[in-house]
Structure formats: structure tokens, C-alpha cells
Design a protein around this motif. Structure first.
Motif, PDB file in Angstrom:
ATOM      1  N   TYR A   1      30.387  33.018  35.514  1.00 47.79           N
ATOM      2  CA  TYR A   1      29.117  32.640  35.458  1.00 47.79           C
ATOM      3  C   TYR A   1      28.677  31.834  36.667  1.00 47.79           C
ATOM      4  N   LEU A   2      29.416  31.137  37.265  1.00 45.17           N
ATOM      5  CA  LEU A   2      28.892  30.758  38.631  1.00 45.17           C
ATOM      6  C   LEU A   2      28.779  31.645  39.906  1.00 45.17           C
ATOM      7  N   GLY A   3      29.364  32.961  39.460  1.00 45.43           N
ATOM      8  CA  GLY A   3      29.089  33.822  40.305  1.00 45.43           C
ATOM      9  C   GLY A   3      30.568  34.014  41.366  1.00 45.43           C
ATOM     10  N   LEU A   4      31.749  33.236  41.164  1.00 48.58           N
ATOM     11  CA  LEU A   4      32.757  33.318  41.687  1.00 48.58           C
ATOM     12  C   LEU A   4      34.027  33.904  41.020  1.00 48.58           C
ATOM     13  N   GLY A   5      33.642  34.482  40.001  1.00 45.74           N
ATOM     14  CA  GLY A   5      34.695  35.134  39.428  1.00 45.74           C
ATOM     15  C   GLY A   5      34.674  36.633  39.598  1.00 45.74           C
ATOM     16  N   VAL A   6      34.561  37.437  38.534  1.00 46.40           N
ATOM     17  CA  VAL A   6      34.612  38.997  38.315  1.00 46.40           C
ATOM     18  C   VAL A   6      33.259  39.352  38.854  1.00 46.40           C
ATOM     19  N   GLN A   7      33.371  40.241  40.097  1.00 47.41           N
ATOM     20  CA  GLN A   7      32.081  40.468  40.757  1.00 47.41           C
ATOM     21  C   GLN A   7      31.329  41.844  40.088  1.00 47.41           C
ATOM     22  N   PRO A   8      30.188  41.742  40.130  1.00 41.83           N
ATOM     23  CA  PRO A   8      29.183  42.922  39.468  1.00 41.83           C
ATOM     24  C   PRO A   8      29.563  43.986  40.401  1.00 41.83           C
ATOM     25  N   PRO A   9      29.533  45.247  40.033  1.00 36.33           N
ATOM     26  CA  PRO A   9      29.102  45.555  38.588  1.00 36.33           C
ATOM     27  C   PRO A   9      30.216  45.588  37.396  1.00 36.33           C
TER      28      PRO A   9
ATOM     29  N   VAL B   1      45.727  34.813  39.153  1.00 38.72           N
ATOM     30  CA  VAL B   1      46.810  33.809  39.725  1.00 38.72           C
ATOM     31  C   VAL B   1      46.435  32.426  39.881  1.00 38.72           C
ATOM     32  N   VAL B   2      45.053  32.121  40.148  1.00 40.32           N
ATOM     33  CA  VAL B   2      44.833  30.687  40.403  1.00 40.32           C
ATOM     34  C   VAL B   2      44.744  29.997  39.078  1.00 40.32           C
ATOM     35  N   ILE B   3      43.948  30.745  38.359  1.00 39.84           N
ATOM     36  CA  ILE B   3      44.141  30.075  36.760  1.00 39.84           C
ATOM     37  C   ILE B   3      45.511  29.769  36.436  1.00 39.84           C
ATOM     38  N   GLY B   4      46.556  30.757  36.504  1.00 42.69           N
ATOM     39  CA  GLY B   4      48.014  30.322  36.305  1.00 42.69           C
ATOM     40  C   GLY B   4      48.372  29.290  36.930  1.00 42.69           C
ATOM     41  N   LEU B   5      48.131  29.238  38.239  1.00 41.37           N
ATOM     42  CA  LEU B   5      48.760  28.154  39.173  1.00 41.37           C
ATOM     43  C   LEU B   5      48.307  26.925  38.644  1.00 41.37           C
ATOM     44  N   THR B   6      46.945  26.796  38.166  1.00 38.20           N
ATOM     45  CA  THR B   6      46.557  25.585  37.812  1.00 38.20           C
ATOM     46  C   THR B   6      46.643  24.938  36.408  1.00 38.20           C
ATOM     47  N   SER B   7      47.357  25.894  35.437  1.00 41.13           N
ATOM     48  CA  SER B   7      47.370  25.590  34.309  1.00 41.13           C
ATOM     49  C   SER B   7      48.835  25.458  33.436  1.00 41.13           C
ATOM     50  N   TRP B   8      49.942  25.220  34.536  1.00 42.52           N
ATOM     51  CA  TRP B   8      51.241  25.399  33.723  1.00 42.52           C
ATOM     52  C   TRP B   8      51.864  24.093  33.691  1.00 42.52           C
ATOM     53  N   MET B   9      50.952  22.743  33.997  1.00 40.32           N
ATOM     54  CA  MET B   9      51.758  21.515  33.851  1.00 40.32           C
ATOM     55  C   MET B   9      52.043  21.062  32.475  1.00 40.32           C
TER      56      MET B   9
ATOM     57  N   ILE C   1      38.832  30.021  45.772  1.00 42.27           N
ATOM     58  CA  ILE C   1      38.064  31.422  45.727  1.00 42.27           C
ATOM     59  C   ILE C   1      37.027  31.358  46.639  1.00 42.27           C
ATOM     60  N   ALA C   2      36.383  30.047  47.057  1.00 46.57           N
ATOM     61  CA  ALA C   2      35.287  30.244  47.968  1.00 46.57           C
ATOM     62  C   ALA C   2      36.073  30.517  49.128  1.00 46.57           C
ATOM     63  N   VAL C   3      37.246  29.990  49.704  1.00 49.85           N
ATOM     64  CA  VAL C   3      37.932  30.226  50.866  1.00 49.85           C
ATOM     65  C   VAL C   3      38.348  31.952  51.109  1.00 49.85           C
ATOM     66  N   ILE C   4      39.119  32.497  49.986  1.00 54.72           N
ATOM     67  CA  ILE C   4      39.684  33.631  49.938  1.00 54.72           C
ATOM     68  C   ILE C   4      38.871  34.631  49.497  1.00 54.72           C
ATOM     69  N   GLY C   5      37.873  34.431  48.637  1.00 56.24           N
ATOM     70  CA  GLY C   5      37.016  35.412  48.216  1.00 56.24           C
ATOM     71  C   GLY C   5      37.413  35.797  47.041  1.00 56.24           C
TER      72      GLY C   5
END
Lengths: 269, 269, 268
Positions: A211-219, A138-146, A126-130
Motif C-alpha cells: 500500500y505504501l508502494g514499497l511492497g510488491v511492485q506493479p504490474p 525474508v524481511v518480514i520473517g527476520l522481524t517477526s521471529w521474536m 527495502i528503501a536501501v535494497i529496493g
């Protein structure tokens, strides 16, 4: 479904989630205020008649923001799990059915994925792509299928020795038919349990990221970022953190209760 | 001399035992050891032996579920293993299988109608109304009421499930029917009815039958010929009456004593 | 010896109840083998378990009287019942593999039972254990004591079960399908052993079986069960040759359908 009713906790979980889903879908009519409407004179009001859960630093209604936040959280939860289940099922089914070198390669890939700390991978991507809602799903999905992949593989491994599967082979059924008609339908029970638990987990991940500010962006409101904004005012406005915190807690708990209920039901069959 | 429908020539199956962390070869197990047998139209052959004698492995070799390590199986004189894709499907159709455990041998998520339609779909035998009609005929042949078509396996008794398993095998009009312990997990009365049904079906269509069982009594009541298997080998075979009254091999003698529960003749071993 | 009067077992389910055993009465005299035959689900195993209240309660409720050596077991205290089970009343079940604890040696399991139900202790208990293993036909009994159940074949495991059952010198042995899970040739050996033990120790046996031939070889009297009821009870020869109840006639007809041609070497 009928038998699920026997498990009181599972019923409570299911009802809670149903209520939450209704509220999220009908947000436009249910929410008392516009969640984005800034109203500085009413900033940081404690819960009162006009604002049942108080207001935040910008005078926005916390209840309305939570209701709209539920949409985002549930959406992210379901789509992320949908992605995880799809990938996990395909990988697990291929590995379990064909075995041999394909199984070895796929499962070592799963091991590799599992050895990467998910939260840091999420943060890095997320830091790279924004940040954006789509990317988060997508990212949560791609990291939790195992987990799903391992589960499906184990189920397929035990199912493929069962006599009805051998019977299909004797009849000359193609691999595609055996997998889709005989193996997967019978393997999906445990996957459903894992998916139900997974939705709660995905909502939790979204909250952490926001919460870390990298998720859903305000407002745009999400439970995680409401919690984040509330953190700053923790000393003066307890309702700003307590309300979203309880929402997350209740929802994740409800998914877990429902998942456990389904698990118990399946194991009794 | 009629042409053999199913012909196994010196088939063997050896497994390599692996031991220890490094999976070193710890000798081989001959599950099936140079077995030769053949079936012509109208034949009923009983294969008896105790658990672990290799009879199930032999059956799986005959229907192509397990590849023999040596020897070959011919269906109507042709080798299924070397046949082209489409040819193989038609050869597979000729040899069908009825499994031991009626609980395990039906897909728990498919109704009786779906289970019986599947072989027709795989071999493109009937479509639409004709297929439904064919399913009804099959139910009648195994003496199941038509109302059972919509039921799931768990809504059937053990005997009814075994009838469905037989109907599934009969759906493609096989020339050879292989039954592996079809009554071992059924009650005596239910098993007797299944035997009766098998006898009738084979006589009607002149379907060749290979009946595999540990129960000499069941084999004797159904089959014209009996073959005795021990430690992977066929040690003796012949017409039922002759084999039972004048066994040549001491092990056959032992099996006969066991079947009549002769407690007073001492046995060595 | 044992007198069972109007024994009923009802399983309570959600909103429904199943009467698995329906007012069953019978007696077993000293030194007698009584067999209960019937098809799966007829309630014969429930009878065997209900005699010493081995059924989970709830969902099961048991009514009726079970008089054993003058005492009504249905009114006995849990401690008294525990002392009787595996002591004066011993059980042998169908699956020896699941009846033995896989992580304990034969010695530990056998000695435990002996110390629990007889006065023998320590070395003496071990001596009794070896003796019984020898009596059930286990070669090198002393060495085999330290073996684990998985080191035995199915037939050998069932022999160990019989040794465990017999080592406490029971007056009643309840054998529930003791040979069903075994290979046919082993079945004969175990049945012969059971018969010889019964004769040698004048044991009372309640034999549960679905196989009329097993019953014919071992039992003196036989009760036929169907849908929880004891539909017929009498001497084996009488029931096999002049069955009165239609259900018994069915069972016998099925048996005769599956019989081997007679041989001249046949002893009977």
C-alpha cells in the motif's frame, strides 16, 4: 482434526482458507481474465456480468487480479512465517535448553529486536535494497521471529523439568536427541497457534508495504497494491478498494479463527 | 564382601537461597547432608522420609541428574562424573530410574514401542527385527499385552504407564534400579501390583533396588533394608524387621506410628 | 439425619454418557461416621458433591432423593441449597491449598463464613473465629488471623479448613480425602483432630477415602464403591473381617500385603 470440527468458527476459518488456497493454486483456470491485460476502453467499470468485481483505471479485471494477488499474499505469508518459526524455534530452544549465559545473550538480543519498530525497519531495509517479493518475505520473517523464540523458550523451560525428559537424560541420551525427540515435538503446539496467527499478520504486513508502494511492485498484483491503486480512485470506484480490503480482512480473520481453534483444542488436551 | 554396585560417599547438596532485588545470599539449604549408602547385587533398600527431606534430590544425585556439592557417587567403583564420554554412557546404563508420576514420565508424543526402543537406540543394543523382538520381551516382562506397543501414553491407564516406565528402565539391563515414589500416584490395587512386579523383577535378575517412598508400609513389604531420611540426613538404617520393631531414633518411631495410623499415642510436635 | 435414595449422577459427553454414580442409597444417623471407599474414578467424590448439587450441571445430571433434616435437597431452591452448603452441610476437601483463597487473610475467609451462616456479626464473629482456630489446635490464633494461607503449612491449612467447616456448627461434615495430600506424620494429627471434633460435637461425617486404615480408625460404617455402584455397606469391623463382595476382598488383600510387622507397643 476431528476435535477441531467441534469448533464451528475454526471450521469456517479452515474452510475459507482451503477455498482460498485452491483458488490461488488454480488461478490460471479460475481467473476469468488475464490479470495484467490492459484494456483501456473498459477502464473503471462498476461490477457487471463480464467483470464481477469491476475493473481498474487500466481496464484490468479486479477479480482476476485479486485471485492472482491471493497467490502472492499467501506465498509471502507462509514463507515469512516459515522463516520466523525456524529462527524463533532454534533461538528459543537453545536459550531454553542451555540456559545460563547463552540464554542471557539470546534473550537480550530478542529484547533488542522487539524494541525496534518493525515497520520502520522494514521500510528502511527495502528503501536501501529496493523492493522485491523475495526480500519482503525474508524481511518480514527476520522481524517477526521474536515472539516464537520467547514462546519456544518458555515451553522448553517447563518441559525440561518434566520427568520424561529427565528419563531421557538418565538413559544417557545426547542433548541433540533430548531437544529434537523430547522437547521440540512437545513444544510445537503453541508454536503452531502462533504461526497460524502469524500468517495473517504477515499478509497484513505485506499489504501495508504494498500500500505504501514499497511492497510488491506493479504490474504484479497483490492485495496491498490493488488497494493502493484503488485509493486514488476512491471517489469514483469504490469496488477498487472494497474488494481487496475485504479479501485481506477475511483472510486474516480466517487465520485468527483457525489459530484460536487450535489453541482451544490444545488447552483442552 | 561383594563389590558395591552403587556407592555414595558423603554426598551433600546445598542450595544457596537468594533474596531481594540484588539476589544477595540469604543462607544455604542443605537438601542432602553427608549421605553415605551403598547397594550390592540383590539388595533391596527402602528409603523413607517425608516431603522435603531430600530423598528425591538424593536419588537425582545417584543417577547423575544433579551434581553433588560435596562427596562422590561411584558405580562399580568408578566415578561417572570423572569418566570419559563413552565410559560414562556404560556407567549410566548400569543405574536406571523409575519416576513417580506415570503421566509425566512418558513422552506424550511417543508410542510405547518408540519409548522402549529409545534406550536400545541410545546404547546401540539391538537393531531392526532384534530391537522389535526386544521390545516385545520387555512388554512381556512387565506384563503388558503386545497390542499396547502402538499406543500413546494417554491411551494407557496409570498402572500401565508405570509399567512402561519400568520397562524403559529395564531395557538396558541395569544392575541398579532406583524407584522414586513409583506407586504414590496410583490406586492401592494398582500400586500393589506394581510392587509385586518389582519384587519379581529384582529377584529374577538380582537387580539391586533402591525404593524411595514416604509410605513405610510399601517399603516394609518390599525391602530387606530400610533407611530413614530427615532434613537431608540419613538418621537411621538397618534390616527392615529390626528397624520396625526396635527403632532407635524417635523420628523413626513417629513414622511407624504414622504408618499404622496410631491415633491414640500422643505425639509431640 | 441424612438419607440418600437411589442417587445417580450421569455425565453427558459428546455422543456418550458416563454413569458415575449408579443408584446409590445409604443413610447416616446422628453422630455417625460413614466412610465411602473405592479407587479413583469409582464415583465416591461425585456422591459427595451431588449431595448438595455441587456438580456442574450440565454436563452432570443428578437423579434420586437426598433427604437432609426432613427436606429433599434435590428439590430445594438454589438459594436454599446455598444456605445449606457450608452451613448445615460443611465440606473439607483434599487440597487445602486450593480450597483457601490465596489473596484473602484467614480472618476475612473465616469471618465471612461465620457471618454468612450464623447470627454472629463483627466482633462477635471474630471472637468465634479465634475460638475455632484454637479448637483446631492453631497456636497464637489471634495473631494468626491476619495471616495469609501461604504462611501456613499444609497441615495447618487443613486445620484452618476444619475450623471453617466447624465454625458454622454443621450437622453433617463431608470430608473428601482430607488427609491424602498431607505428609504421613501430619496425616495422623489431622485424623486425630477430625475424630476428636466428631466425638465432641456428635457430628455426622461422610468420609471419602481410598485408605482402609483411615476408615478403620475413624468410621463406624463403611460403604465400598466400585464403578459407580455401592457394592457393599456395613459396620467397619464386619466389612474388614468378613467382606462379602469380591471387590472388597481384593481391597482387603492388597491392604494386608502392605502391613507392618506387629510391635509389642501396639495398643490394639
Amino acid at each position: 482434526m476431528k476435535a477441531l470440527l467441534g469448533n464451528r468458527l475454526a471450521v469456517i476459518g479452515a474452510l475459507t482458507l482451503a477455498a482460498l488456497a485452491v483458488v490461488a493454486i488454480a488461478a490460471r483456470w479460475v481467473a476469468p481474465h488475464d490479470p495484467l491485460q490492459v484494456n483501456l476502453p473498459d477502464a473503471l467499470l462498476a461490477p457487471c456480468r463480464a467483470y464481477p468485481l469491476g475493473t481498474d483505471q487500466l481496464g484490468r479485471d479486479v477479480l482476476s487480479r485479486l485471485i492472482y494477488g491471493a497467490r502472492i499474499s499467501l506465498l509471502i505469508g507462509f514463507i515469512a512465517v516459515g522463516i520466523a518459526v525456524s529462527i524463533g524455534t532454534v533461538v528459543g530452544a537453545l536459550a531454553g535448553f542451555y540456559g545460563g549465559w547463552l540464554d542471557a545473550i539470546l534473550m537480550r538480543f530478542v529484547d533488542t529486536m522487539l524494541s525496534i519498530p518493525t515497520i520502520f525497519l522494514l521500510l528502511a531495509i527495502i528503501a536501501v535494497i529496493g523492493p522485491s517479493i523475495e526480500l519482503i518475505m525474508v524481511v518480514i520473517g527476520l522481524t517477526s521471529w521474536m515472539g516464537v523464540a520467547r514462546l519456544v523458550r518458555a515451553e522448553i523451560l517447563s518441559l525440561k523439568e518434566r520427568e520424561f525428559v529427565l528419563a531421557a537424560h538418565v538413559l544417557g541420551a545426547s542433548s541433540w536427541r533430548v531437544i529434537t525427540k523430547h522437547l521440540l515435538p512437545n513444544a510445537m503446539g503453541p508454536v503452531l497457534v502462533s504461526a497460524t496467527l502469524g500468517v495473517g499478520g504477515a499478509i497484513l504486513s505485506e499489504s501495508v508495504l504494498s500500500y505504501l508502494g514499497l511492497g510488491v511492485q506493479p504490474p504484479t498484483p497483490s492485495w496491498g497494491n490493488i488497494l493502493n491503486e484503488g485509493r486514488i480512485a476512491l471517489g469514483v470506484a469504490w469496488w477498487l478498494t472494497l474488494a481487496p480490503g475485504l479479501c485481506i480482512l477475511t483472510t486474516v480473520l480466517a487465520f485468527n479463527l483457525l489459530g484460536e481453534g487450535i489453541r482451544e483444542r490444545l488447552s483442552r488436551q | 564382601m561383594t563389590e558395591a554396585l552403587l556407592d555414595a560417599r558423603e554426598v551433600s547438596k546445598t542450595y544457596h537461597r537468594r533474596a531481594g532485588v540484588f539476589q544477595r545470599d540469604a543462607g544455604t539449604i542443605r537438601a542432602v547432608d553427608q549421605v553415605t549408602l551403598s547397594l550390592t547385587a540383590g539388595d533391596t533398600l527402602g528409603l523413607v522420609g517425608e516431603s522435603g527431606c531430600g530423598k528425591t534430590t538424593l536419588a537425582k544425585i545417584l543417577v547423575g541428574l544433579v551434581a553433588p556439592t560435596a562427596g562422590a557417587v561411584f558405580i562399580r567403583g568408578q566415578s561417572a562424573a570423572r569418566a570419559s564420554r563413552s565410559k560414562r554412557l556404560s556407567l549410566k546404563r548400569a543405574v536406571q530410574f523409575v519416576f513417580q508420576d506415570p503421566m509425566n514420565s512418558l513422552n506424550p508424543r511417543m508410542t510405547v514401542e518408540e519409548t522402549l526402543s529409545e534406550p536400545l537406540a541410545i546404547h546401540g543394543l539391538a537393531h531392526g527385527d532384534a530391537r522389535r523382538q526386544r521390545v516385545r520381551e520387555l512388554l512381556a516382562r512387565v506384563q503388558l499385552p503386545l497390542t499396547h506397543a502402538g499406543r500413546l501414553p494417554r491411551e494407557l491407564s496409570g498402572g500401565e504407564r508405570q509399567r512402561v516406565g519400568m520397562a524403559r528402565a529395564l531395557a538396558v539391563d541395569p544392575e541398579v534400579l532406583i524407584c522414586d515414589e513409583p506407586i504414590a500416584s496410583l490406586d492401592v490395587s494398582v500400586g500393589a501390583q506394581i510392587l509385586e512386579l518389582l519384587r519379581g523383577l529384582c529377584a529374577q535378575q538380582r537387580t539391586a533396588l533402591l525404593f524411595i517412598s514416604h509410605d513405610l508400609r510399601a517399603v516394609a513389604s518390599l525391602c530387606h533394608r530400610v533407611a530413614v531420611m530427615k532434613e537431608g540426613r540419613l538418621i537411621e538404617s538397618g534390616p527392615t524387621e529390626a528397624l520396625l520393631t526396635h527403632p532407635r531414633h524417635p523420628y523413626t518411631e513417629l513414622l511407624i506410628r504414622a504408618a499404622t495410623l496410631d491415633l491414640d499415642t500422643p505425639t509431640s510436635k | 439425619m441424612l438419607s440418600v435414595e437411589r442417587l445417580s449422577v450421569v455425565y453427558e459427553g459428546r455422543g456418550s454418557s458416563v454413569r458415575a454414580v449408579d443408584e446409590v442409597s445409604f443413610t447416616i444417623e446422628a453422630g455417625e461416621v460413614l466412610a465411602l471407599v473405592g479407587e479413583s474414578g469409582c464415583g465416591k467424590t461425585s456422591v459427595a458433591l451431588a449431595l448438595t448439587k455441587l456438580l456442574p450441571m450440565p454436563p452432570a445430571t443428578i437423579t434420586g432423593r437426598v433427604l437432609f433434616e426432613g427436606k429433599n435437597l434435590m428439590e430445594a431452591s438454589p438459594d436454599a441449597l446455598r444456605a445449606v452448603r457450608g452451613g448445615k452441610i460443611a465440606y473439607v476437601f483434599q487440597e487445602p491449598a486450593t480450597s483457601l483463597n490465596p489473596v484473602l487473610t484467614i480472618r476475612e475467609q473465616l469471618v465471612e463464613v461465620i457471618e454468612l451462616h450464623t447470627p454472629a456479626r463483627g466482633r462477635e464473629a471474630q471472637r468465634v473465629a479465634v475460638e475455632w482456630l484454637q479448637r483446631v489446635g492453631i497456636a497464637d490464633a489471634r495473631e494468626r488471623l491476619s495471616a495469609y494461607p501461604h504462611e501456613f503449612s499444609g497441615g495447618m491449612q487443613q486445620r484452618v479448613m476444619l475450623a471453617m467447616a466447624m465454625a458454622t456448627r454443621p450437622s453433617l461434615l463431608i470430608a473428601d480425602e482430607p488427609t491424602t495430600a498431607l505428609d504421613v506424620t501430619i496425616q495422623v494429627q489431622i485424623l486425630r483432630l477430625l475424630r476428636d471434633l466428631q466425638r465432641a460435637y456428635r457430628l455426622c461425617v461422610l468420609l471419602i477415602s481410598h485408605d482402609l486404615t483411615v476408615v478403620e480408625r475413624i468410621a463406624h460404617r463403611v460403604g465400598v464403591m466400585s464403578a459407580g455402584k455401592l457394592v457393599e455397606l456395613g459396620p467397619v469391623a464386619q466389612i474388614l473381617h468378613q467382606p462379602a463382595h469380591p471387590y472388597t476382598k481384593e481391597l482387603i488383600r492388597y491392604r494386608s500385603m502392605m502391613s507392618l510387622p506387629r510391635r509389642n507397643t501396639s495398643h490394639d
